[in-house]
Design an enzyme around this catalytic site. Sequence first.
Site, PDB file in Angstrom:
ATOM      1  N   GLY A  84       1.082 -81.131 -43.786  1.00 38.34           N
ATOM      2  CA  GLY A  84       0.011 -80.836 -42.839  1.00 38.34           C
ATOM      3  C   GLY A  84      -0.207 -79.362 -42.557  1.00 38.34           C
ATOM      4  O   GLY A  84      -0.882 -79.014 -41.588  1.00 38.34           O
ATOM      5  N   SER A  85       0.346 -78.479 -43.400  1.00 39.53           N
ATOM      6  CA  SER A  85       0.154 -77.040 -43.113  1.00 39.53           C
ATOM      7  C   SER A  85      -1.317 -76.641 -43.170  1.00 39.53           C
ATOM      8  O   SER A  85      -1.790 -75.876 -42.336  1.00 39.53           O
ATOM      9  CB  SER A  85       0.944 -76.154 -44.055  1.00 39.53           C
ATOM     10  N   ASN A  86      -2.040 -77.151 -44.163  1.00 37.35           N
ATOM     11  CA  ASN A  86      -3.462 -76.810 -44.240  1.00 37.35           C
ATOM     12  C   ASN A  86      -4.228 -77.415 -43.065  1.00 37.35           C
ATOM     13  O   ASN A  86      -5.102 -76.771 -42.478  1.00 37.35           O
ATOM     14  CB  ASN A  86      -4.059 -77.280 -45.574  1.00 37.35           C
ATOM     15  N   HIS A 119      -6.219 -76.714 -54.211  1.00 33.73           N
ATOM     16  CA  HIS A 119      -5.208 -76.869 -55.264  1.00 33.73           C
ATOM     17  C   HIS A 119      -4.325 -75.621 -55.257  1.00 33.73           C
ATOM     18  O   HIS A 119      -4.834 -74.500 -55.174  1.00 33.73           O
ATOM     19  CB  HIS A 119      -5.896 -77.029 -56.619  1.00 33.73           C
ATOM     20  N   ASP A 155      -9.342 -82.014 -60.102  1.00 29.24           N
ATOM     21  CA  ASP A 155      -9.382 -80.543 -60.106  1.00 29.24           C
ATOM     22  C   ASP A 155     -10.496 -79.923 -60.959  1.00 29.24           C
ATOM     23  O   ASP A 155     -10.371 -78.786 -61.402  1.00 29.24           O
ATOM     24  CB  ASP A 155      -8.027 -79.965 -60.583  1.00 29.24           C
ATOM     25  N   GLU A 186      -3.179 -70.422 -49.162  1.00 29.37           N
ATOM     26  CA  GLU A 186      -4.010 -71.623 -48.993  1.00 29.37           C
ATOM     27  C   GLU A 186      -4.527 -71.711 -47.563  1.00 29.37           C
ATOM     28  O   GLU A 186      -5.712 -71.977 -47.328  1.00 29.37           O
ATOM     29  CB  GLU A 186      -3.180 -72.893 -49.241  1.00 29.37           C
TER      30      GLU A 186
END
Length: 217
Positions: free
Chosen positions: A17-19, A112, A153, A182
């Site tokens: 969940g960092s993004n 990505h 991708d 990111e």
Amino acid sequence: MTSNRRIRIGIIGSGAGSNARALCCYALGVNSAFEVALIMSTSLRAGILGVAKEYSIENNVLKTGTTENELATEIMSCVAAYRIDVLVLAGFMRLLPMSVINDLHGHVMNIHPALLPAFGGNGMYGIRVHEAVIASGATESGATVHLVSEKYDEGSILGKAHVAVFANDTSATLQERVKEAEMALYSRVIQQFAQKLQRGSTLDCSMSQFPKYLVTF
Ligand code: GRF
């Protein structure tokens, strides 16, 4: 026609969940052109659900073991219920049903952890990507935000962030550096994308090449 309405994004993923955290944090800013309307996860134990709790965002756990049609129906019912304009993938491990992409007029993006088109495609996810970058001897890696198409991708690229690969890097240290990039990149791309939608720009997401990168650094 220009609108000040914040674009409503739905985040879908099954990772740490960092993004998602970075996007929720950005969306709290007064100048954000988007808000996080919903966080969806394919795993009950995913860290991303903790992010939803932390930021008081509605969340939904998608059923596992579903067919493509069932998954599409479930996602689209969330999209309708939460009036989602843009679907944002962050660590979503399944191929998104094409009907979802079509129903959202192509307003679906993914991040990505490498510089696409290199080190992408089926099976290239998580630490494997960074292992492949190091094994190749590349001196540069980074992150790519792209529109989602029917192939892993391969959708049009919206933004890239570059990071150096150092001689003493391990896949873990490189992953950490790329993750930082990111988190900065995703918010910036979505902000630009949301501003374009607010201005009523026609975003022809079916084009093989999006006009130009929204963000690169
Ligand atoms: C990120 O590395 C992203 O590039 C990939 O999945 C990972 C999700 O990580 N698609 P997190 O859940 O945002 O920490």
